[in-house]
Write a protein that holds these residues in place. Sequence first.
Motif, PDB file in Angstrom:
ATOM      1  N   ARG A  57       7.618  -1.848  -8.597  1.00 60.07           N
ATOM      2  CA  ARG A  57       7.381  -0.468  -8.170  1.00 60.07           C
ATOM      3  C   ARG A  57       5.888  -0.198  -7.985  1.00 60.07           C
ATOM      4  NH1 ARG A  57      10.966   1.383 -11.146  1.00 60.07           N
ATOM      5  NH2 ARG A  57       9.788   1.409 -13.076  1.00 60.07           N
ATOM      6  N   GLU A  58       5.076  -0.673  -8.950  1.00 56.58           N
ATOM      7  CA  GLU A  58       3.629  -0.463  -8.856  1.00 56.58           C
ATOM      8  C   GLU A  58       3.010  -1.252  -7.708  1.00 56.58           C
ATOM      9  OE1 GLU A  58       1.825   1.833 -10.461  1.00 56.58           O
ATOM     10  OE2 GLU A  58       3.775   2.463 -11.232  1.00 56.58           O
ATOM     11  N   VAL A  59       3.492  -2.459  -7.458  1.00 60.16           N
ATOM     12  CA  VAL A  59       2.986  -3.258  -6.332  1.00 60.16           C
ATOM     13  C   VAL A  59       3.302  -2.542  -5.023  1.00 60.16           C
ATOM     14  CG1 VAL A  59       3.345  -5.393  -5.024  1.00 60.16           C
ATOM     15  CG2 VAL A  59       2.987  -5.488  -7.486  1.00 60.16           C
ATOM     16  N   LEU A  60       4.507  -2.024  -4.888  1.00 54.11           N
ATOM     17  CA  LEU A  60       4.860  -1.296  -3.665  1.00 54.11           C
ATOM     18  C   LEU A  60       4.047  -0.023  -3.512  1.00 54.11           C
ATOM     19  CD1 LEU A  60       8.719  -1.784  -3.720  1.00 54.11           C
ATOM     20  CD2 LEU A  60       7.077  -2.853  -2.166  1.00 54.11           C
ATOM     21  N   ARG A  61       3.762   0.637  -4.618  1.00 53.49           N
ATOM     22  CA  ARG A  61       2.985   1.884  -4.579  1.00 53.49           C
ATOM     23  C   ARG A  61       1.529   1.628  -4.213  1.00 53.49           C
ATOM     24  NH1 ARG A  61       3.844   4.461  -9.793  1.00 53.49           N
ATOM     25  NH2 ARG A  61       5.793   5.109  -8.857  1.00 53.49           N
ATOM     26  N   GLU A  62       0.927   0.616  -4.838  1.00 55.10           N
ATOM     27  CA  GLU A  62      -0.505   0.347  -4.664  1.00 55.10           C
ATOM     28  C   GLU A  62      -0.836  -0.547  -3.474  1.00 55.10           C
ATOM     29  OE1 GLU A  62      -3.051   1.613  -6.502  1.00 55.10           O
ATOM     30  OE2 GLU A  62      -1.636   2.818  -7.661  1.00 55.10           O
ATOM     31  N   GLN A  63       0.101  -1.416  -3.074  1.00 56.06           N
ATOM     32  CA  GLN A  63      -0.119  -2.363  -1.977  1.00 56.06           C
ATOM     33  C   GLN A  63      -1.405  -3.179  -2.180  1.00 56.06           C
ATOM     34  OE1 GLN A  63       1.990  -2.648   1.010  1.00 56.06           O
ATOM     35  NE2 GLN A  63       3.331  -1.699  -0.498  1.00 56.06           N
ATOM     36  N   PRO A  64      -1.518  -3.884  -3.313  1.00 54.87           N
ATOM     37  CA  PRO A  64      -2.753  -4.649  -3.567  1.00 54.87           C
ATOM     38  C   PRO A  64      -2.853  -5.862  -2.643  1.00 54.87           C
ATOM     39  CG  PRO A  64      -1.111  -5.185  -5.205  1.00 54.87           C
ATOM     40  CD  PRO A  64      -0.539  -4.072  -4.377  1.00 54.87           C
ATOM     41  N   THR A  65      -4.081  -6.270  -2.360  1.00 52.58           N
ATOM     42  CA  THR A  65      -4.272  -7.466  -1.539  1.00 52.58           C
ATOM     43  C   THR A  65      -4.067  -8.731  -2.363  1.00 52.58           C
ATOM     44  OG1 THR A  65      -6.640  -7.380  -1.962  1.00 52.58           O
ATOM     45  CG2 THR A  65      -5.853  -6.343   0.062  1.00 52.58           C
ATOM     46  N   ASP A  66      -4.360  -8.678  -3.651  1.00 62.74           N
ATOM     47  CA  ASP A  66      -4.168  -9.815  -4.549  1.00 62.74           C
ATOM     48  C   ASP A  66      -3.113  -9.434  -5.583  1.00 62.74           C
ATOM     49  OD1 ASP A  66      -4.279 -11.962  -6.274  1.00 62.74           O
ATOM     50  OD2 ASP A  66      -6.469 -11.915  -6.506  1.00 62.74           O
ATOM     51  N   VAL A  67      -1.870  -9.783  -5.301  1.00 64.89           N
ATOM     52  CA  VAL A  67      -0.748  -9.376  -6.149  1.00 64.89           C
ATOM     53  C   VAL A  67      -0.826 -10.033  -7.525  1.00 64.89           C
ATOM     54  CG1 VAL A  67       1.767  -9.370  -6.372  1.00 64.89           C
ATOM     55  CG2 VAL A  67       0.721  -8.920  -4.163  1.00 64.89           C
ATOM     56  N   VAL A  68      -1.281 -11.273  -7.582  1.00 63.72           N
ATOM     57  CA  VAL A  68      -1.356 -11.974  -8.874  1.00 63.72           C
ATOM     58  C   VAL A  68      -2.370 -11.294  -9.788  1.00 63.72           C
ATOM     59  CG1 VAL A  68      -1.911 -14.158 -10.000  1.00 63.72           C
ATOM     60  CG2 VAL A  68      -0.587 -14.151  -7.877  1.00 63.72           C
ATOM     61  N   ALA A  69      -3.545 -10.972  -9.278  1.00 63.85           N
ATOM     62  CA  ALA A  69      -4.559 -10.282 -10.078  1.00 63.85           C
ATOM     63  C   ALA A  69      -4.066  -8.897 -10.474  1.00 63.85           C
ATOM     64  CB  ALA A  69      -5.871 -10.181  -9.308  1.00 63.85           C
ATOM     65  N   PHE A  70      -3.395  -8.214  -9.554  1.00 63.43           N
ATOM     66  CA  PHE A  70      -2.849  -6.898  -9.855  1.00 63.43           C
ATOM     67  C   PHE A  70      -1.823  -6.991 -10.980  1.00 63.43           C
ATOM     68  CE2 PHE A  70       0.262  -3.513  -9.338  1.00 63.43           C
ATOM     69  CZ  PHE A  70      -0.547  -2.393  -9.276  1.00 63.43           C
TER      70      PHE A  70
END
Length: 66
Positions: free
Chosen positions: A25-38
């Motif tokens: 949910r947070e990945v979809l909300r934030e759309q980070p470029t580096d998912v692993v670091a996020f």
Amino acid sequence: MAVPFSTTSVRVPAGFQNLLEGLAREVLREQPTDVVAFAAQHFQRLLEQREAGAVDPVAWGALLED
């Protein structure tokens, strides 16, 4: 490559599904470029919250799954 069919069922630990859904949910909300670091930062924040005495999302999720 063929993978043989297996009837093995795997049970995930209590609260794990809820924990991963929260991350997704947070990945979809934030759309980070580096998912692993996020993800690492996300889990670090959860750990710090749990150690500070806040609600443990794994324990809370386990209660919801029961």
